[in-house]
Structure formats: structure tokens, C-alpha cells
Design a protein around this motif. Structure first.
Motif, short mmCIF file in Angstrom:
data_model
loop_
_atom_site.label_atom_id
_atom_site.label_comp_id
_atom_site.label_asym_id
_atom_site.label_seq_id
_atom_site.Cartn_x
_atom_site.Cartn_y
_atom_site.Cartn_z
N PRO A 111 41.15 37.47 23.99
CA PRO A 111 41.83 38.72 23.43
C PRO A 111 42.11 40.51 23.57
CG PRO A 111 40.24 37.84 22.47
CD PRO A 111 39.90 36.92 23.08
N MET A 112 41.04 40.24 25.40
CA MET A 112 40.68 41.30 25.93
C MET A 112 41.82 42.51 25.66
SD MET A 112 38.65 42.29 29.18
CE MET A 112 39.63 40.71 29.90
N SER A 113 42.51 43.29 25.81
CA SER A 113 43.28 44.99 26.25
C SER A 113 43.16 45.12 27.93
CB SER A 113 43.58 44.95 24.95
OG SER A 113 42.53 46.18 24.58
N GLY A 120 35.84 48.99 30.36
CA GLY A 120 34.27 48.90 30.29
C GLY A 120 34.03 49.19 32.03
N TYR A 121 34.74 49.43 33.15
CA TYR A 121 34.52 50.18 34.29
C TYR A 121 33.84 51.50 34.08
CZ TYR A 121 35.70 45.33 36.24
OH TYR A 121 35.63 44.36 36.42
N ILE A 122 34.57 52.33 32.57
CA ILE A 122 34.81 53.58 33.45
C ILE A 122 34.21 53.98 32.06
CG2 ILE A 122 37.24 53.70 34.43
CD1 ILE A 122 38.33 55.50 31.75
N SER A 123 33.79 53.97 30.57
CA SER A 123 32.58 54.35 29.73
C SER A 123 31.91 52.84 29.40
CB SER A 123 34.48 53.84 28.81
OG SER A 123 33.52 54.44 27.80
N ASP A 153 47.92 48.49 25.83
CA ASP A 153 47.63 47.80 24.19
C ASP A 153 48.36 46.08 24.68
OD1 ASP A 153 46.52 49.94 22.85
OD2 ASP A 153 48.55 50.71 22.97
N LYS A 154 48.60 45.28 26.25
CA LYS A 154 48.80 44.18 26.30
C LYS A 154 47.61 43.62 26.71
CE LYS A 154 52.76 42.11 28.58
NZ LYS A 154 53.40 42.53 29.26
N ARG A 155 47.53 42.55 25.40
CA ARG A 155 46.03 41.60 26.36
C ARG A 155 46.16 40.92 27.58
NH1 ARG A 155 45.69 35.71 22.97
NH2 ARG A 155 47.15 35.89 24.12
N ALA A 156 45.46 41.30 28.80
CA ALA A 156 45.14 40.94 30.08
C ALA A 156 45.77 40.25 30.33
CB ALA A 156 44.58 41.30 30.51
N SER A 157 45.49 39.07 29.79
CA SER A 157 45.59 37.81 29.90
C SER A 157 47.58 37.34 30.31
CB SER A 157 45.09 36.51 29.15
OG SER A 157 45.23 36.67 27.91
N ASP A 158 47.83 38.27 28.94
CA ASP A 158 49.23 37.84 29.08
C ASP A 158 50.06 38.52 30.05
OD1 ASP A 158 49.30 36.40 27.08
OD2 ASP A 158 49.44 37.68 25.73
N VAL A 167 47.51 47.14 37.27
CA VAL A 167 46.25 47.65 36.26
C VAL A 167 45.20 47.74 37.32
CG1 VAL A 167 44.54 46.94 34.60
CG2 VAL A 167 47.61 47.20 33.95
N LEU A 168 44.88 47.01 37.75
CA LEU A 168 43.64 46.66 38.96
C LEU A 168 43.59 47.56 40.15
CD1 LEU A 168 43.42 43.32 39.58
CD2 LEU A 168 41.74 44.52 38.19
N LEU A 169 44.94 48.56 40.22
CA LEU A 169 44.49 49.66 41.04
C LEU A 169 44.80 50.46 40.48
CD1 LEU A 169 48.32 48.79 43.35
CD2 LEU A 169 45.98 48.92 44.20
#
Length: 264
Positions: A111-113, A120-123, A153-158, A167-169
Motif C-alpha cells: 500500500p506504500m505510496s 522515508g528517505y528525506i524526512s 499519491d500513486k501506489r509505488a507497486s503500481d 521516482v528513484l532518480l
């Protein structure tokens, strides 16, 4: 996993200058070697890279390309040194590294967006708490660099392969690093996604004060975007422009003489 790290223990907390490459910063990798027991994986690799430049590493499978990336990241023991220099002041500075690996596994239906992944990386605020408006806007601005703000707001798994890569860049350059490492970052991405990746690399090269080291097997990308090409096989066998490297005997031994008919 995406990394944005410093190679020094001491952090100054300053973000790199978000402006066109000044050419006054350089990365010096001196005599990097990696051994596992008696087996030499990397042998005395030396690189000198200026900001605003793209260095592409090519080579056969098992040549040590990913091992070299891991050594630069400090993930594996190695000899040698890595320095980030301010040529104007002749001083050694902290080196911040952004990193996009070859594979990122996100479980289907997680469910992670994208916001959750990025935050999770910047905060330091736990992502299960209420969304921070400030963090949300920071993430949207970072995603906007790669025309990906609509994914927040999209699910990362989608995400498709190309969407995830953008997104990774964005995560890897937040805050702007001095060095961006891309280890086969376009694996599994379709032609349209790869074309967009190339445009993003050009955008980073022209507008940000950072150096890039890219591991790639895509010779069309290498021809178009590499400022410097390294043919690696445990050590540097040849370096120069792509045309210079692909004409050498070492290149032809690895990739075959048929590469001259490659659609370049």
C-alpha cells in the motif's frame, strides 16, 4: 534501495548548489582495489571526473562494474581513496552521493505510496503519521524535475518501470548530490521509458552541479551522452571517447567486431 549518502563521517548539512555545472568541482578516485581472499575483483582503478560530466562504465559480465560502484559507496572493503575537490579553493569537501541501483524490489499490492517511499528517505517523521505539507511540497518539487509530480499519491507497486525509475532518480538527487551513481538503471524499461531517461540525464548534466557515473550496456546511450567512457575488466583497459574505446582491441575482444555494424 536508493542511497543519498556522504562518504565522510562529518556532515556540514549544506545542500549542493542547484545551478548549472560550474566545472570547479572534481572527484578523484585513486588506486581503488577490491580483493576477496586471494581473488582480485578490482585492481588499481583511477578516475578523475569533473562536475557536469557523464562517465560511463562498460564491460563484460563479471568485469567488476557493480563492485566498483559498491566500493565508491563504501559498501565493501577496498584500498585506495576517494576525494571531492573544490578546485577554486583547492580544498577537500564532503562528498554526497546519490545512487540508483539496477533492481528495486517492491512487493505487489504494497500500500506504500510514492509519497511514503520518498518521505522515508528525506524526512525523520514516521510516514505512518499525518502527511507533512512541507514534505509533500518538497517531494512534488523534486518529482517535477522528471515530470513525475502526478505520481506522488500513486501506489509505488503500481508504477511502470519507467515511472519507478523517474521516482528513484528524484529521490537520488534530493538533496542534490555531488556524485550520482546509476547502475544499469534502465534495466527492464521499454524504449519510450529509455528515451525519457536519456532526456533526464541530459537535463541533469546541463543544469546541476554534479558528476555522474553510469554503468550501461546501451551503446546508443553511451554514444550520445557519455563525456568519458571506461572499458573495465578488473582494471581500466581503455578510456576516452566512445569512438576511441570501441576501436580498441580490448573492446572488440569483449563485444565482438560486429559492434561496428551496431545501429549507431
Amino acid at each position: 534501495m536508493i542511497r543519498n549518502i556522504s562518504t565522510n563521517k562529518k556532515e556540514n548539512g549544506n545542500q549542493a548548489d542547484n545551478s548549472r555545472a560550474c566545472g570547479l568541482h572534481c572527484l578523484k578516485i585513486k588506486d581503488i582495489s577490491v580483493k576477496m581472499g586471494e581473488h582480485v575483483i578490482i585492481d588499481n582503478v583511477n578516475l578523475h571526473i569533473h562536475c557536469g560530466k557523464v562517465t560511463v562504465i562498460i564491460g563484460r559480465n563479471g568485469a567488476g562494474k557493480t563492485t566498483l560502484i559498491k566500493a565508491i559507496l563504501g559498501e565493501i572493503d577496498h584500498s585506495g581513496s576517494i576525494e571531492f575537490m573544490d578546485l577554486k579553493d583547492k580544498s577537500v569537501e564532503n562528498l554526497k552521493i546519490g545512487y540508483v541501483p539496477q533492481y528495486v524490489n517492491i512487493e505487489k499490492n504494497t500500500p506504500m505510496s510514492v509519497y511514503d517511499l520518498f518521505a522515508g528517505y528525506i524526512s525523520n517523521v514516521p510516514i505512518f503519521l499525518r502527511k507533512s505539507k512541507k514534505v509533500y511540497e518538497t517531494i512534488r518539487e523534486s518529482l517535477r524535475v522528471f515530470d513525475a509530480e502526478h505520481l506522488i499519491d500513486k501506489r509505488a507497486s503500481d508504477l511502470s518501470g519507467g515511472e519507478l525509475q523517474r521516482v528513484l532518480l528524484a529521490i537520488a538527487i534530493t538533496p542534490i548530490p555531488n556524485l550520482l551513481l546509476l547502475d544499469e538503471a534502465v534495466s527492464g524499461i521499454d524504449r519510450k521509458g529509455m528515451d525519457l531517461f536519456y532526456k533526464n540525464i541530459q537535463k541533469l548534466k546541463e543544469n546541476y552541479d554534479l558528476a555522474m557515473i553510469v554503468v550501461s550496456h546501451d551503446f546508443e546511450f553511451v554514444r550520445q551522452y557519455a563525456d568519458h567512457v571506461i572499458l573495465l575488466d578488473k582494471t581500466i583497459k581503455k578510456e576516452g571517447t566512445f569512438e576511441e574505446v570501441r576501436q580498441c582491441e580490448e573492446f572488440k575482444k569483449v563485444f565482438g567486431r560486429g559492434i561496428d555494424e551496431y545501429s549507431l
